[in-house]
Structures are given as structure tokens and as C-alpha cells.
Design a protein around this motif. Structure first.
Motif, PDB file in Angstrom:
ATOM      1  N   MET A 147       0.918  -1.141  -0.006  1.00 39.91           N
ATOM      2  CA  MET A 147       0.000  -0.014   0.123  1.00 39.91           C
ATOM      3  C   MET A 147       0.851   1.312   0.026  1.00 39.91           C
ATOM      4  O   MET A 147       1.954   1.315   0.849  1.00 39.91           O
ATOM      5  CB  MET A 147      -0.903  -0.027   1.313  1.00 39.91           C
ATOM      6  CG  MET A 147      -1.854   1.218   1.417  1.00 39.91           C
ATOM      7  SD  MET A 147      -2.784   1.203   2.977  1.00 39.91           S
ATOM      8  CE  MET A 147      -3.745  -0.473   2.832  1.00 39.91           C
ATOM      9  N   VAL A 148       0.705   2.150  -0.704  1.00 40.83           N
ATOM     10  CA  VAL A 148       1.344   3.392  -0.864  1.00 40.83           C
ATOM     11  C   VAL A 148       0.566   4.440   0.117  1.00 40.83           C
ATOM     12  O   VAL A 148      -0.434   4.866   0.004  1.00 40.83           O
ATOM     13  CB  VAL A 148       0.999   4.017  -2.294  1.00 40.83           C
ATOM     14  CG1 VAL A 148       1.762   5.716  -2.360  1.00 40.83           C
ATOM     15  CG2 VAL A 148       1.730   3.314  -3.236  1.00 40.83           C
ATOM     16  N   MET A 149       1.256   4.753   1.147  1.00 43.56           N
ATOM     17  CA  MET A 149       0.815   5.511   2.245  1.00 43.56           C
ATOM     18  C   MET A 149       0.647   7.166   1.790  1.00 43.56           C
ATOM     19  O   MET A 149       1.465   7.751   1.100  1.00 43.56           O
ATOM     20  CB  MET A 149       1.841   5.415   3.354  1.00 43.56           C
ATOM     21  CG  MET A 149       1.406   6.636   4.604  1.00 43.56           C
ATOM     22  SD  MET A 149      -0.153   5.958   5.060  1.00 43.56           S
ATOM     23  CE  MET A 149       0.288   4.532   6.070  1.00 43.56           C
ATOM     24  N   VAL A 150      -0.394   7.670   2.284  1.00 47.29           N
ATOM     25  CA  VAL A 150      -0.724   9.033   1.699  1.00 47.29           C
ATOM     26  C   VAL A 150      -0.420   9.632   3.004  1.00 47.29           C
ATOM     27  O   VAL A 150      -0.868   9.712   4.103  1.00 47.29           O
ATOM     28  CB  VAL A 150      -2.169   9.371   1.263  1.00 47.29           C
ATOM     29  CG1 VAL A 150      -2.541  10.736   1.454  1.00 47.29           C
ATOM     30  CG2 VAL A 150      -2.585   8.570  -0.045  1.00 47.29           C
ATOM     31  N   LEU A 201      -7.846   5.441   9.692  1.00 49.49           N
ATOM     32  CA  LEU A 201      -7.117   5.884   8.561  1.00 49.49           C
ATOM     33  C   LEU A 201      -5.816   5.310   8.115  1.00 49.49           C
ATOM     34  O   LEU A 201      -5.772   5.349   7.082  1.00 49.49           O
ATOM     35  CB  LEU A 201      -7.273   7.532   8.837  1.00 49.49           C
ATOM     36  CG  LEU A 201      -8.585   8.281   8.927  1.00 49.49           C
ATOM     37  CD1 LEU A 201      -8.132   9.641   9.411  1.00 49.49           C
ATOM     38  CD2 LEU A 201      -8.988   8.448   7.457  1.00 49.49           C
ATOM     39  N   ASP A 202      -5.020   5.203   9.100  1.00 54.15           N
ATOM     40  CA  ASP A 202      -3.818   4.586   8.887  1.00 54.15           C
ATOM     41  C   ASP A 202      -4.037   3.124   8.076  1.00 54.15           C
ATOM     42  O   ASP A 202      -3.211   2.800   7.272  1.00 54.15           O
ATOM     43  CB  ASP A 202      -2.930   4.378  10.167  1.00 54.15           C
ATOM     44  CG  ASP A 202      -1.513   3.902   9.873  1.00 54.15           C
ATOM     45  OD1 ASP A 202      -0.758   4.378   9.549  1.00 54.15           O
ATOM     46  OD2 ASP A 202      -1.253   2.712  10.332  1.00 54.15           O
ATOM     47  N   ALA A 203      -5.003   2.393   8.685  1.00 56.23           N
ATOM     48  CA  ALA A 203      -5.021   1.013   8.008  1.00 56.23           C
ATOM     49  C   ALA A 203      -5.806   1.166   6.563  1.00 56.23           C
ATOM     50  O   ALA A 203      -5.475   0.502   5.638  1.00 56.23           O
ATOM     51  CB  ALA A 203      -6.208   0.321   8.835  1.00 56.23           C
ATOM     52  N   ALA A 204      -6.193   2.310   6.320  1.00 56.41           N
ATOM     53  CA  ALA A 204      -6.647   2.742   4.972  1.00 56.41           C
ATOM     54  C   ALA A 204      -5.706   3.324   4.118  1.00 56.41           C
ATOM     55  O   ALA A 204      -6.120   3.881   2.811  1.00 56.41           O
ATOM     56  CB  ALA A 204      -7.898   3.684   5.027  1.00 56.41           C
ATOM     57  N   GLY A 205      -4.325   3.564   4.509  1.00 54.16           N
ATOM     58  CA  GLY A 205      -3.321   4.066   3.922  1.00 54.16           C
ATOM     59  C   GLY A 205      -3.062   5.517   4.022  1.00 54.16           C
ATOM     60  O   GLY A 205      -2.378   6.281   3.244  1.00 54.16           O
ATOM     61  N   VAL A 206      -3.772   6.161   5.199  1.00 50.48           N
ATOM     62  CA  VAL A 206      -3.584   7.672   5.258  1.00 50.48           C
ATOM     63  C   VAL A 206      -2.917   8.204   6.454  1.00 50.48           C
ATOM     64  O   VAL A 206      -3.498   7.659   7.522  1.00 50.48           O
ATOM     65  CB  VAL A 206      -5.161   8.249   5.130  1.00 50.48           C
ATOM     66  CG1 VAL A 206      -4.759   9.859   5.178  1.00 50.48           C
ATOM     67  CG2 VAL A 206      -5.741   8.211   3.646  1.00 50.48           C
TER      68      VAL A 206
END
Length: 417
Positions: free
Chosen positions: A1-4, A338-343
Motif C-alpha cells: 500500500m502506498v501511504m498518503v 485512517l492508517d489502516a486505509a493508507g492515510v
């Protein structure tokens, strides 16, 4: 996953120019305090870097004292001014009667913990100045405290901009009040550097500050502007003196001893040059992204409450800061979802020993404990894009719904007990 990544207030990615400068300077051999050619080559690079950083802050090179980080710069300013103003090291003007430190509520813990240490170990008395509902210092209370007994005040310390809610503080007015009262002012500009113009000499001139009074010290840190972690700076006016925290070889005006990190200074200077050159364009772009994010949150979660100054104009809040409270949610739950969603975002609240605490900033602004626990700080930086904002706004509704369910369940469990 690419982190935003939307936590630029915590740290921001190094600029390519800063990485290049660091890499090149690491190959320079020589202690800048040595008098041979290798040492003098290192010294030239160090002093050129100091001058470049000073130029971005409206200061002279001699006034920039490198430190290991922003926290050290804050400690050096507050403890150093306290000791200098009270003890024999301060000369004929020093007085042990100067026990009071005037400090706004809601400061960064680098300041709070330093002041609390002086209270516990040195007999300091702290006067906590109130904030208004947007997190801005109440100038009338500060003026009253200075008028009442300026002779008992060792120093005033404050943030340039609140690191949690982004509200920009009335630094010019505080500098004018302290100059008139003959009291030194330290400003923690770590969150503000690279997002608002800073003119150290300009403020001193505009406030007609006498020697050793008004704005005399200002703290900054490299990693907040795209430089490396592990280096900060204290801008210390020529007319001011502080008792050092570190004793040794007397480098840097005998204010901060120790061999200086030439490579980090060069990298810091490269970042400072870029940020200063792009300040207007970058902050306008960041503010546009921030405003789009704020509007998107209002659409996605109508009961979300924006914290800090929402007024128009550059003087209201930092261009990269958006801070919300989400009723019925724990900020930490939102962060993890949100971290789990990549943000990546931040709660902006203190967390000691792994136990979430309500935001002391929001509490100082008169907000409820529930609001202070449901806080989320989203901060935009030089690398942020429209796609980052879109990703956050896409992930937020589901994260909020799940966090709200968890919050309601937790409260129901506590009521059953």
C-alpha cells in the motif's frame, strides 16, 4: 500500500536539494574549530550555511546558534534566559526577584516541560496566560501582568503559531509589550518556519526593542522545512545573553559548546534557501489544498468541528493546518482506522506511556473533554497533492462511521459499570 502522508507538522520529507547538500557535505573532512586547511574548509561551509539560514529569518549569521533539535533550542532559550536574568552571570542587572515566567496555555510540551522543570528545581513561578476560543493569546491579560510587576518577570515565552490547531499568534504585539516592559521574549517558531514570513530584525526594529528586551530569542528546526532531523537553531539577538546548557569548548558565542555538524548545517541551509524562495507560491498552494480539505470534511461529516482560527487572511492560521474534533469519536480510533486505509494523520494530542490524553490545547481553548479526545490534525506540506486530499476524503466517511460505533460502544460499557 502506498501511504498518503498528511502529517507534515510532525515532520516533512527531506527536499532533494537538502539530501544532495547533506551527501556532498558528508565527504568534507575537518573539524570546523581546527586551524589547519581542512578545518578551515569545514568552517567556511559551516559559516556560509549559518549565514544562509540567518537570511531566511531576518537575522545575522552570528545570531544563529545551531542545536541538536528544536527542543534543545527551546530549552536553551528558556533555561538560559531564566538563569541569566536571575544569577550573577547576568551582571549588575540580574535579580533573584525575577521568578515569574509568563507562558500562554496550550504551548508545545518542549516549553511546558521546560518551564515545569524550572518550577520544580529552580523555584520559578509560572503564570499561565489564557487563550481565546480560537487558541490565540489574550493580549489584555499579558499586558496586565506586565504592567502589574514587570520587575518580577524573568521572561515571556510563546509559540509563533500553535502546532496543533494552527492559529497564528500576535507575535508583533507581544514583542511590543515586552519591549516596553523591558522583558525578554522567546518565540517558538518551529511550527511556523517555512509557512509564514519571519523577520527577526524587522520585529525588533518595529517594536523599538531596547537591549536584551522584546524579541531576543527564536527557535526553529530543520526537519519541519525539508531539512534533516537532528539539527535546529536558536536565533539569539546580539544584545542578549543566555547561560549555556552545555559547557566545553565555547563554540558558538560560548552559548552552545561542542563540535558542530557541518553536513547537517549545509543540508539545513539548502532546505532554508528553497523554502524561502518558494514561500509565497508554496503557502498559497498549501492553503488551497487545506481549504478544499476543510470543505470536503464539512460535506462528509457535517458535525465535525474545525478548531483554530477559521477567519480569512494569512494572519489567521497556518496554510498547511486543518484540525477537527469529531463528536462521538476517539481521535486515536480515527487515526488507526485512517492508517489502516493508507492515510497518515495525527491526533495532535499528548500521549504519555501509551495512554491517550485529551488535547491540552483544546482544553485551554475552553472546549469540552469529549471534543479534546476526538481531535484529528491533518497537515499539508510541500509534497502534498490534490490526490492526497482526495484519498483522505475518500477514506474518512468509513473511518468516521466505524470510530463513532466504537466510541458509542465504549461509552455504553462504561455506563454499565
Amino acid at each position: 500500500m502506498v501511504m498518503v502522508y498528511l502529517d507534515h507538522a510532525a515532520t516533512t520529507p527531506m527536499l532533494p536539494e537538502a539530501i544532495d547538500a547533506l551527501t556532498a557535505a558528508l565527504a568534507v573532512v575537518g573539524n570546523p574549530s581546527s586551524i589547519h586547511s581542512a578545518g578551515q574548509q569545514a568552517k567556511r561551509l559551516l559559516e556560509e550555511s549559518r549565514e544562509r539560514i540567518a537570511a531566511t529569518l531576518g537575522a545575522d549569521g552570528i545570531e544563529v546558534v545551531f542545536t541538536g533539535n528544536g527542543t534543545e533550542a527551546v530549552n536553551l532559550a528558556i533555561k538560559g534566559l531564566w538563569w541569566q536574568r536571575r544569577t550573577a552571570a547576568g551582571g549588575a542587572e540580574a535579580s533573584p526577584a525575577r521568578r515569574r515566567i509568563l507562558m500562554p496555555a496550550g504551548e508545545h510540551h518542549a516549553t511546558i516541560d521546560t518551564v515545569e522543570w524550572l518550577v520544580a528545581h529552580e523555584g520559578a513561578e509560572v503564570v499561565e496566560l489564557p487563550l481565546d476560543e480560537v487558541g490565540r493569546l489574550r493580549l489584555d491579560v499579558l499586558a496586565d501582568e506586565l504592567d502589574r510587576d514587570a520587575a518580577s518577570v524573568a521572561l515571556v515565552t510563546m509559540l509563533w503559531a500553535n502546532n496543533e490547531v494552527g492559529t497564528i499568534e500576535p507575535v508583533d504585539e507581544v514583542a511590543r509589550l515586552t519591549a516596553r516592559a523591558g522583558v525578554p521574549l522567546h518565540v517558538d517558531a518551529i511550527a511556523a518556519y517555512g509557512q509564514v514570513p519571519i523577520d527577526f530584525h524587522g520585529i525588533r526594529t518595529a517594536t523599538d526593542a531596547p537591549r536584551g528586551a522584546g524579541l531576543v530569542a527564536l527557535s526553529v528546526s530543520a526537519h519541519k522545512i525539508g531539512g534533516p532531523a537532528g539539527i535546529g537553531a536558536l536565533v539569539l539577538d546580539r544584545s542578549a545573553a543566555v547561560e549555556p546548557l552545555i559547557h566545553g569548548g565555547g563554540q558558538q558565542r560560548k552559548v552552545r559548546s561542542g563540535t558542530q555538524d557541518v553536513a547537517a548545517a549545509a543540508s539545513f541551509a539548502a532546505a532554508a534557501d528553497i523554502v524561502a524562495a518558494r514561500l509565497g507560491a508554496d503557502t498559497a498552494r498549501m492553503a488551497e489544498l487545506r481549504d478544499r480539505l476543510i470543505a470536503g470534511v464539512a460535506d462528509a461529516v457535517p458535525d465535525a468541528r474545525l478548531s483554530g482560527d477559521a477567519g480569512p487572511g494569512a494572519s489567521a492560521r497556518l496554510p498547511g493546518n486543518a484540525h477537527f474534533s469529531f463528536p462521538g469519536c476517539e481521535g486515536d480510533s480515527l487515526l488507526f482506522l485512517l492508517d489502516a486505509a493508507g492515510v497518515a494523520v495525527s491526533t495532535g494530542s499528548a500521549c504519555q506511556a501509551g495512554v491517550p490524553e485529551p488535547s491540552h490545547v483544546l482544553m485551554a481553548m475552553g472546549r469540552s473533554e469529549a471534543d479534546a479526545r476526538g481531535a484529528l490534525r491533518i497537515t499539508i506540506g510541500h509534497a502534498s497533492t490534490d490526490a492526497d486530499v482526495d484519498a483522505f476524503l475518500t477514506a474518512l466517511p468509513a473511518a468516521h462511521a466505524q470510530a463513532a460505533r466504537a466510541g458509542l460502544a465504549a461509552r455504553a460499557t462504561s455506563f454499565d459499570r
